[in-house]
Each structure stands twice: as structure tokens, then as C-alpha cells.
Design an enzyme around this catalytic site. Structure first.
Site, PDB file in Angstrom:
ATOM      1  N   CYS A  16       8.968 -14.243   0.803  1.00 24.36           N
ATOM      2  CA  CYS A  16       8.203 -15.321   1.152  1.00 24.36           C
ATOM      3  C   CYS A  16       7.138 -14.821   1.962  1.00 24.36           C
ATOM      4  CB  CYS A  16       8.906 -16.645   1.656  1.00 24.36           C
ATOM      5  SG  CYS A  16       8.047 -17.736   1.931  1.00 24.36           S
ATOM      6  N   TYR A  67       0.752   0.219   3.561  1.00 23.75           N
ATOM      7  CA  TYR A  67      -0.438   1.306   3.375  1.00 23.75           C
ATOM      8  C   TYR A  67      -1.496   1.088   2.173  1.00 23.75           C
ATOM      9  CZ  TYR A  67       3.472   3.904   5.589  1.00 23.75           C
ATOM     10  OH  TYR A  67       4.396   4.173   6.307  1.00 23.75           O
ATOM     11  N   GLU A  79       9.597  20.909   7.199  1.00 29.18           N
ATOM     12  CA  GLU A  79      10.604  19.834   7.248  1.00 29.18           C
ATOM     13  C   GLU A  79       9.981  18.909   6.200  1.00 29.18           C
ATOM     14  OE1 GLU A  79       9.489  17.516  11.061  1.00 29.18           O
ATOM     15  OE2 GLU A  79      10.527  19.437  11.375  1.00 29.18           O
ATOM     16  N   PRO A  80      10.113  19.104   4.522  1.00 29.78           N
ATOM     17  CA  PRO A  80       9.652  17.789   3.762  1.00 29.78           C
ATOM     18  C   PRO A  80      10.668  17.000   3.546  1.00 29.78           C
ATOM     19  CG  PRO A  80      10.466  19.967   2.794  1.00 29.78           C
ATOM     20  CD  PRO A  80      10.297  20.223   4.099  1.00 29.78           C
ATOM     21  N   ARG A 114       5.864   0.171   1.217  1.00 28.38           N
ATOM     22  CA  ARG A 114       4.785   1.069   0.999  1.00 28.38           C
ATOM     23  C   ARG A 114       3.607   0.222   0.675  1.00 28.38           C
ATOM     24  NH1 ARG A 114       3.829   4.806  -1.222  1.00 28.38           N
ATOM     25  NH2 ARG A 114       3.117   6.414   0.306  1.00 28.38           N
ATOM     26  N   GLY A 127       4.986  16.843   4.849  1.00 24.15           N
ATOM     27  CA  GLY A 127       3.880  16.199   4.294  1.00 24.15           C
ATOM     28  C   GLY A 127       3.278  16.726   3.074  1.00 24.15           C
ATOM     29  N   TYR A 140      10.890   6.897   1.831  1.00 20.06           N
ATOM     30  CA  TYR A 140      10.205   5.672   2.561  1.00 20.06           C
ATOM     31  C   TYR A 140      10.373   4.387   1.830  1.00 20.06           C
ATOM     32  CZ  TYR A 140       8.997   9.650   5.289  1.00 20.06           C
ATOM     33  OH  TYR A 140       9.309  11.046   5.801  1.00 20.06           O
TER      34      TYR A 140
END
Length: 408
Positions: free
Chosen positions: A335, A309, A266-267, A305, A225, A364
Site C-alpha cells: 500500500c 533506485y 569483496e563482491p 531496489r 561492486g 539486495y
């Protein structure tokens, strides 16, 4: 973060890619992947292991490059990700399986393939313990709080679906003891987008204090993260601050040193996000009232994304670099009304046919792509110094249709 100088330097190479591959296309720079691995290696000592979160970007070429750059393993979340990790050369003990709300098939699959099984609920732990009495296991813990740049990507706290809640730890340890499981690992991930240690420090303290009391523990996984730069004004996250927190608490709890407990990070996003940009072409421009709407040939089928978000991705007009910027709304070709890539962003003199680079698109984005509206996946290309290689070709209709598994 990539800046205009990068695109000026690589203008001819990028032009050649567009000529051969077209748009939309994700372009990854190998040198930036290597730099990110070196940054983490430099910040944390040799007792820390680096596992790549495969879900961030599962392009096999990127995974292999990260492996060559020196990562120690991968974190997976599904049987297919386990298969891909093995296909890319990782052995079972280098693969951490952190499934989410797993059914029996997934738990059986992970056990069968001899990967490290990391369980995140009491129900799953009970099921696994009854089937695999005496086996090794790791558990994912929710410490009661989380962190992240958006509420949608915070993975700790009462509202999170992830991990065994801290108040259930006694129950979890009793299940492990009663079924003779060997608890080899503890895991916690606060969320995505950590830019300071305000919540990271108490999480490390909580995890190390717990780990200090458990015999035969091998590792404590502190998740990933670490934040990345989405805007030119963003500063690079200071990994040394995180390393200092880990070092201080590791020294505080002496059993960790005595038992040589390994620390895992664990990036995913940190390693790949800034290495990649998405090239897209302006298809048309609309004027609606005082608003200029710039329409491009990509959308949330490739970069979801912003729709999920309301996240920001900086945009550079490669066709008119250096011109005066205008405030525009950048929208995609899907659409749906939510297919907005950027609201009220600055783009230099946008014109139809211009090529735009959407930055920080390595994590992502491709891995969350879809075939919605039956638009194909974007091509993917790797830049290696002055050369490039296509790592994912654009599929035509027949390729796409055949990949869906329809029976008609």
C-alpha cells in the site's frame, strides 16, 4: 543472465516448486553460484583473496555453498553478521568487519570476537585506539571519488558517508602511530555497479601507492561492486580488464611484491545476483487510459531496489513464454504509490493467474526484505541440478508475530 531457454529446460522442476511452495518465492540455482566463483578465480591470480559481502544475501545455505565453492572469507557490517559468519563456519581471521558509523558496543563486539576490524572514520579510529592500544586494525579510505550505476550506491567522494577522507590520512596515521596500533590493512570500495575500469584504475593506483609506503601491511582490500546483467542486452562484465589493472599496478609498486601484500576483493552482487529469480503471480490486470497495469503478489517488501533506485529487473512470463510482448506497468501489492516493480516494461501476453519470473534478484532483494503491511517474507528455494530444497519456509502469522519480540 538467465534466458528463456533456462526456463524451458527447467519448466517441470519450477512447476513442482510452485505446487509445493507457492508464490512469491526466490529460487537460486547452485550451478550459477559456482560459476561466478570460478569466473573470479580465473580472472585474478592466487595472490588475490575472495571475501563475500554478506549483506548482499544472508541466506545461510547460499553462504555455505559459496564457502564450499572456495571463497576465502566474508565481509560483515554488523554484530549479527559476524555471528552468522561464524555459524556458517568462518573463523575470526576470515571475517572482515567494516562497520558503518559504529558505536562502542559494535567496536567492542568485533574486537571480542577476534575478527579483522576495518574502521571508516577518524572518530571511530580514535575511540578504538584509546580502548585497544596496540591492537591490529585496518582502515577504510575514501579516495575522493566513487563509481556505480546509480548515485545512491556510489560510496566514494565528498557526498559519501563512507570511509576516512583521503585528506585526513595523515591524521589517521598519526592516531595509529601514537596509540601503537598495528595497521595491517587498507580498504576502499568505490560503489556498486562497476562495468569498466575508468575510476577503478586511479583508485588502485592511489591505494597501492599508499600501501607501498606502509610497513608490516598484510592486505589491500579493493572492495567489490563488479557489474551484473539486468537486461538481456547487457554484456557480462570483463573481469580480465580489472585483473590487468591490478597486475600492472602491483608490479609498479615493488614493496607490495617484496612484502607479499595480499589483495582482497569483496563482491556480493556479482556472486549472487544472477543466480536467483523471484517468482510471482499476476493477481489482477487494470486498464487505465492507454496504460495496462499488471498487479502481482509481491512488492517492495521483497524487491525494494526499483523503489529505492528506479532500477530495472527483467521479467519473463513463464505461463506464456514466446507470445507477443505488450508494454505494461508492473506493480506490487504494497500500500504505497512507489511500489512499482517496472515502468513501461515488456511482458508476453499477461493474464491473471500467470506466473512471472523477475530476474537478477539474488542480491539486495531478500536481504532487504521487510514485513511492511504485515506481509510475510517470501519463501526461498535452492535448485541443485534436477532437485530442489526449501532453504527458507514461508512463515505464518504466529511465526512472524513471535519473531518480532513484542511484549503485549
Amino acid at each position: 543472465m538467465l534466458i528463456i531457454d533456462y526456463f524451458v529446460k527447467n519448466q517441470k522442476l519450477i512447476s513442482n516448486i510452485i505446487t509445493e511452495v507457492g508464490t512469491p518465492v526466490f529460487i537460486t540455482d547452485k550451478s550459477i553460484l559456482n560459476k561466478k566463483v570460478k569466473n573470479i578465480r580465473k580472472a585474478f591470480d592466487n595472490n588475490c583473496l575472495l571475501y563475500y559481502a554478506l549483506k548482499a544475501n544472508f541466506n545461510p545455505m547460499i553462504i555455505r555453498l559459496l564457502k564450499d565453492a572456495g571463497i576465502d572469507g566474508v565481509e560483515t557490517i554488523s554484530p549479527f553478521e559476524i555471528d552468522l559468519a561464524k555459524k556458517c563456519g568462518f573463523k575470526g581471521n576470515q571475517i572482515l568487519f567494516t562497520g558503518n558509523n559504529c558505536d562502542n558496543y559494535e567496536l567492542d563486539y568485533a574486537n571480542k570476537h577476534n575478527v579483522v576490524v576495518n574502521i571508516g572514520s577518524i572518530s571511530e579510529l580514535q575511540c578504538y585506539a584509546e580502548k585497544y592500544n596496540g591492537s591490529e586494525v585496518s582502515i577504510r579510505i575514501n579516495p575522493g571519488f566513487g563509481d556505480g550505476e546509480f548515485k545512491q550506491i556510489i560510496t566514494g567522494g565528498e557526498d559519501s558517508k563512507f570511509g576516512i577522507y583521503h585528506s585526513q590520512m595523515e591524521e589517521a596515521l598519526n592516531i595509529i602511530k601514537f596509540n601503537n596500533l598495528k595497521l595491517i590493512g587498507l580498504h576502499c570500495h568505490l560503489g556498486s555497479g562497476l562495468y569498466n575500469t575508468m575510476n577503478f584504475a586511479p583508485m588502485v593506483d592511489f591505494m597501492f601507492k599508499l600501501g607501498n609506503q606502509i610497513e608490516n601491511l598484510r592486505f589491500i582490500d579493493l572492495g567489490g561492486g563488479f557489474g551484473v546483467r539486468y537486461k538481456p542486452s547487457d554484456e557480462e562484465v570483463d573481469l580480465s580488464e580489472f585483473a590487468l589493472v591490478v597486475d600492472n599496478y602491483y608490479k609498479k609498486y615493488q614493496n607490495l611484491q617484496k612484502n607479499n601484500i595480499k589483495i582482497i576483493f569483496e563482491p556480493g552482487k556479482y556472486l549472487v545476483a544472477e543466480s536467483t529469480f523471484l517468482l510471482t503471480k499476476i493477481t489482477n490486470i487494470r486498464l487505465q487510459g492507454n496504460k495496462k497495469i499488471v498487479c502481482v503478489n509481491t512488492g517492495f517488501n521483497h524487491i525494494i531496489r526499483p523503489a529505492l533506485y528506479s532500477s530495472y529487473h527483467h521479467v519473463i512470463n513463464l505461463s506464456n513464454m514466446g507470445d507477443l510482448e505488450e508494454e505494461v506497468q508492473l506493480v506490487g501489492n504494497i500500500c504505497e504509490s512507489t511500489d512499482i516493480i517496472n515502468n513501461n516494461t515488456q511482458v508476453a501476453k499477461p493474464e491473471e493467474g500467470n506466473v512471472l519470473a523477475i530476474l537478477t534478484a539474488g542480491a539486495y532483494c531478500s536481504s532487504m526484505s521487510s514485513l511492511y503491511n504485515l506481509r510475510p517474507y517470501a519463501s526461498e528455494v535452492l535448485i541443485d541440478d534436477t532437485n530442489f530444497k526449501i532453504t527458507r519456509r514461508r512463515m505464518d502469522f504466529e511465526d512472524t508475530f513471535n519473531s518480532m519480540g513484542f511484549n503485549y
